[in-house]
Design a protein around this motif. Structure first.
Motif, PDB file in Angstrom:
ATOM      1  N   THR A  81      45.296  51.417  48.047  1.00 24.82           N
ATOM      2  CA  THR A  81      45.246  49.962  48.049  1.00 24.82           C
ATOM      3  C   THR A  81      45.076  49.747  49.614  1.00 24.82           C
ATOM      4  N   GLY A  82      44.768  48.569  49.732  1.00 27.21           N
ATOM      5  CA  GLY A  82      44.326  47.824  50.785  1.00 27.21           C
ATOM      6  C   GLY A  82      43.135  47.624  51.328  1.00 27.21           C
ATOM      7  N   LEU A  83      42.168  47.948  50.256  1.00 23.24           N
ATOM      8  CA  LEU A  83      40.604  47.735  50.527  1.00 23.24           C
ATOM      9  C   LEU A  83      40.133  46.597  49.763  1.00 23.24           C
ATOM     10  N   GLY A  84      40.836  45.756  49.490  1.00 22.00           N
ATOM     11  CA  GLY A  84      40.511  44.430  49.100  1.00 22.00           C
ATOM     12  C   GLY A  84      40.779  44.043  47.692  1.00 22.00           C
ATOM     13  N   SER A  85      40.872  42.722  47.304  1.00 26.73           N
ATOM     14  CA  SER A  85      41.359  42.473  46.041  1.00 26.73           C
ATOM     15  C   SER A  85      40.264  41.558  44.997  1.00 26.73           C
ATOM     16  N   GLU A  86      38.895  41.169  45.680  1.00 28.55           N
ATOM     17  CA  GLU A  86      38.023  40.551  45.070  1.00 28.55           C
ATOM     18  C   GLU A  86      37.589  41.581  43.837  1.00 28.55           C
ATOM     19  N   LEU A  87      36.951  41.143  42.638  1.00 28.01           N
ATOM     20  CA  LEU A  87      36.563  41.747  41.868  1.00 28.01           C
ATOM     21  C   LEU A  87      35.574  43.006  42.084  1.00 28.01           C
ATOM     22  N   ASN A  88      34.511  42.599  42.925  1.00 27.06           N
ATOM     23  CA  ASN A  88      33.641  43.609  43.483  1.00 27.06           C
ATOM     24  C   ASN A  88      34.094  44.431  44.459  1.00 27.06           C
ATOM     25  N   LYS A  93      39.830  44.894  40.669  1.00 22.77           N
ATOM     26  CA  LYS A  93      40.165  44.795  39.167  1.00 22.77           C
ATOM     27  C   LYS A  93      38.784  43.596  38.862  1.00 22.77           C
ATOM     28  N   ASP A  94      38.066  44.467  37.869  1.00 22.03           N
ATOM     29  CA  ASP A  94      36.746  43.799  37.586  1.00 22.03           C
ATOM     30  C   ASP A  94      36.681  43.279  36.275  1.00 22.03           C
ATOM     31  N   TRP A  95      38.028  43.496  35.606  1.00 19.58           N
ATOM     32  CA  TRP A  95      38.055  43.060  33.998  1.00 19.58           C
ATOM     33  C   TRP A  95      39.296  42.011  33.869  1.00 19.58           C
ATOM     34  N   VAL A  96      39.774  41.511  34.816  1.00 20.91           N
ATOM     35  CA  VAL A  96      40.318  40.277  34.603  1.00 20.91           C
ATOM     36  C   VAL A  96      40.001  39.141  35.598  1.00 20.91           C
ATOM     37  N   PHE A  97      40.498  38.050  35.168  1.00 20.63           N
ATOM     38  CA  PHE A  97      40.288  36.784  35.938  1.00 20.63           C
ATOM     39  C   PHE A  97      40.876  36.871  37.282  1.00 20.63           C
ATOM     40  N   GLY A  98      40.043  36.596  38.312  1.00 21.65           N
ATOM     41  CA  GLY A  98      40.790  36.553  39.600  1.00 21.65           C
ATOM     42  C   GLY A  98      40.723  37.872  40.352  1.00 21.65           C
ATOM     43  N   GLY A  99      40.486  38.810  39.703  1.00 22.15           N
ATOM     44  CA  GLY A  99      40.476  40.368  40.562  1.00 22.15           C
ATOM     45  C   GLY A  99      41.948  40.799  40.829  1.00 22.15           C
ATOM     46  N   GLY A 100      42.099  41.413  41.685  1.00 19.80           N
ATOM     47  CA  GLY A 100      43.188  42.071  42.233  1.00 19.80           C
ATOM     48  C   GLY A 100      43.085  43.580  42.802  1.00 19.80           C
ATOM     49  N   LEU A 134      30.015  46.598  37.250  1.00 19.74           N
ATOM     50  CA  LEU A 134      31.248  45.800  36.928  1.00 19.74           C
ATOM     51  C   LEU A 134      31.295  45.391  35.547  1.00 19.74           C
ATOM     52  N   ALA A 135      32.600  45.028  34.899  1.00 19.43           N
ATOM     53  CA  ALA A 135      32.565  44.575  33.610  1.00 19.43           C
ATOM     54  C   ALA A 135      31.879  43.539  33.428  1.00 19.43           C
ATOM     55  N   TYR A 136      31.453  43.148  32.271  1.00 18.65           N
ATOM     56  CA  TYR A 136      31.054  41.979  31.653  1.00 18.65           C
ATOM     57  C   TYR A 136      29.535  41.484  32.487  1.00 18.65           C
ATOM     58  N   GLY A 137      28.933  42.322  32.952  1.00 18.81           N
ATOM     59  CA  GLY A 137      27.856  42.065  33.768  1.00 18.81           C
ATOM     60  C   GLY A 137      27.933  41.397  35.063  1.00 18.81           C
ATOM     61  N   ASN A 138      28.943  41.673  35.501  1.00 17.20           N
ATOM     62  CA  ASN A 138      29.259  40.693  36.906  1.00 17.20           C
ATOM     63  C   ASN A 138      28.863  41.499  38.182  1.00 17.20           C
TER      64      ASN A 138
END
Length: 230
Positions: A81-88, A93-100, A134-138
């Motif tokens: 943990t601690g390396l960022g929460s944007e989806l990329n 997290k690239d599979w949920v809205f808003g990342g994490g 990334l998921a969904y072609g992001n």
């Protein structure tokens, strides 16, 4: 000099390479990222691990035993943990809205404690799990992060890592693993993440694609992820 772990199981273990003055320390087996223990009963039965704190302590004490003049490389299935929460981000997290942040808190805790309480040099943390595409072609994931203390965090999860050389459709996917194309398809290209260490410092990291046709191998592509500037 190149090293290979071969069939060694590195989870919660340390492998020392005295000639290279290098130690490789394994993180938690079966990790799938995030704040919960995956395969908890198996971890308990096989390793005596009950929770994240116990896992962090095991990683810490395993690394703590490395010779003081060794570089320590941490090798885990998933990053901290601690390396960022944007989806990329590297563990985003690239599979949920808003990342994490989908990193492992036990690995982050162990790294922090090692840096605070020991003199060990940890130039590199290597992991995978979080796919580059990334998921969904992001788009594509950030695969490398250089921390404020110059520790490099490297994600090697390039999927698929084997492609047909002539026609990529000749490679078939089974359970998220790529079957090697036959020689009749014209061979294959295979991805490797190459790390060069010079004078006890990470000098270069590159994503490379190598073609394999029969007994012949050729470097097809090299994408520099990190190059020491001094």
């Amino acid at each position: 000099m190149k090293i290979s772990l071969g069939q060694e199981h590195i989870g919660y273990r340390r492998l020392d390479f005295p000639i290279l003055k290098l130690s490789v320390v394994g993180g938690r087996p079966f990790s799938c990222g995030g704040g919960r223990i995956f395969r908890k009963r198996l971890l308990s039965a096989r390793y005596g691990i009950q929770d994240m704190d116990g896992s962090a302590s095991r990683i810490y004490h395993t690394a703590q035993g490395a010779p003081e003049d060794h570089l320590v490389i941490l090798l885990a299935h998933n990053g901290p943990t601690g390396l960022g929460s944007e989806l990329n981000d590297i563990c985003g997290k690239d599979w949920v809205f808003g990342g994490g942040d989908h990193g492992d808190p036990d690995l982050a805790q162990a790294i922090s404690q090692l840096k605070e309480t020991t003199k060990l040099c940890i130039p590199l943390v290597v992991f995978g799990h979080m796919h580059k595409e990334l998921a969904y072609g992001n788009g594509l994931r950030k695969m490398i992060v250089v921390g404020p203390d110059n520790t490099i965090y490297l994600n090697g999860a390039i999927v698929p890592r084997v492609k047909g050389l002539v026609n990529e459709q000749n490679a078939t996917m089974v359970d998220n693993e790529t079957q090697l194309p036959s020689s009749e398809s014209g061979g294959s290209t295979r991805a490797f993440t190459m790390i060069e260490i010079l004078n006890r410092r990470v000098d270069k990291i590159a994503e490379t694609w190598v073609s394999v046709v029969g007994d012949k191998t050729t470097l097809q592509e090299e994408h520099i992820l990190f190059q020491r500037s001094d």
